[in-house]
Write a protein that holds these residues in place. Structure first.
Motif, short mmCIF file in Angstrom:
data_model
loop_
_atom_site.label_atom_id
_atom_site.label_comp_id
_atom_site.label_asym_id
_atom_site.label_seq_id
_atom_site.Cartn_x
_atom_site.Cartn_y
_atom_site.Cartn_z
N UNK A 159 10.52 -5.84 20.61
CA UNK A 159 10.29 -5.40 19.31
C UNK A 159 9.49 -4.31 19.22
N UNK A 160 7.84 -4.78 19.95
CA UNK A 160 6.85 -4.06 19.75
C UNK A 160 7.18 -2.06 20.26
N UNK A 184 10.37 2.77 15.28
CA UNK A 184 11.11 4.50 15.86
C UNK A 184 11.97 5.37 15.42
N UNK A 185 11.95 6.42 15.45
CA UNK A 185 12.76 7.08 14.69
C UNK A 185 13.59 8.28 15.81
N UNK A 186 14.92 8.40 14.79
CA UNK A 186 15.92 8.87 16.06
C UNK A 186 16.75 10.21 14.97
N UNK A 239 15.81 6.92 23.89
CA UNK A 239 14.48 6.56 23.70
C UNK A 239 14.16 5.84 24.08
N UNK A 240 14.68 4.97 24.99
CA UNK A 240 13.66 4.57 25.77
C UNK A 240 14.34 2.71 25.63
N UNK A 241 14.93 2.07 24.66
CA UNK A 241 15.26 1.31 23.89
C UNK A 241 16.36 0.96 24.51
N UNK A 278 13.33 -9.13 13.63
CA UNK A 278 14.39 -7.97 13.20
C UNK A 278 13.02 -6.70 12.91
N UNK A 279 13.21 -5.49 13.13
CA UNK A 279 12.49 -4.25 13.27
C UNK A 279 13.23 -3.74 12.41
#
Length: 197
Positions: free
Chosen positions: A69-70, A75-77, A105-107, A137-138
């Motif tokens: 979660x960190x 994150x922004x797409x 983006x690697x998530x 949740x994030x």
């Protein structure tokens, strides 16, 4: 149907709670996915015997989810889509589009982790919840725009649709004659008419 929860389920309860749910929800979702057991004397004994292990496994999964979660938090797409002049998309942004954007983006997220409160059908910046674990949740930002330039403006907080409608439209302006009767077309005076008068 009465069931014993094996993990925390939003709006139902936490581990070990005995709750009543509709039969179809239990038979089709909770029981096959090993999220619950039928509530009876035998299953209660099995659950109590394994409660420590179940809670330890849950704590380990929650710890992994918090670490993940960190990296995902905030994150922004950017998703480029075609839309009408009013900002309505031709179609909508699907959960799969969001998952692909985040994973690029690697998530490491799956479709089941994305919680869309309502479909995204207009351009703009939207907050989307990613449920990494029943207790973790994030939030991520999804920037839906018609072009990369528009996406940059939206990321800076500019409402692109409002800005577009506020721009003055230069070009054709109708001639105005204050003495004209309703229905008459205003005619510009030529230089000859002005000298005659």
């Amino acid at each position: 149907m009465q069931i014993i929860l094996l993990e925390r389920i939003e709006k139902l309860g936490s581990i070990g709670d005995v709750v009543t749910v509709k039969d179809g929800y239990a038979r089709n979702y909770l029981l096959p996915n090993k999220k619950a057991l039928r509530s009876n004397a035998a299953n209660l004994k099995v659950f109590e015997a394994n409660r420590a292990k179940i809670e330890a496994d849950n704590a380990a999964r929650r710890g992994e989810a918090e670490k993940a979660g960190t990296s995902v938090e905030g994150m922004s797409i950017v998703l480029i889509r075609a839309s009408s002049n009013s900002g309505q998309l031709y179609g909508s942004v699907s959960v799969r589009d969001i998952v692909e954007g985040l994973n690029e983006q690697g998530a490491n997220v799956t479709k089941a982790m994305i919680v869309l409160e309502r479909p995204i059908k207009t351009i703009g910046v939207f907050d989307v919840r990613v449920q990494l674990h029943p207790e973790v949740s994030v939030q991520v930002k999804v920037n839906v725009a018609r072009s990369p330039d528009e996406a940059d403006l939206q990321a800076q907080g500019v409402d692109v649709m409002a800005a577009m409608f506020e721009q003055e439209v230069s070009g054709f302006t109708e001639a105005f004659d204050p003495n004209a009767e309703p229905g008459e077309i205003a005619v510009e005076e030529s230089a000859e008419d002005a000298t005659e008068a």
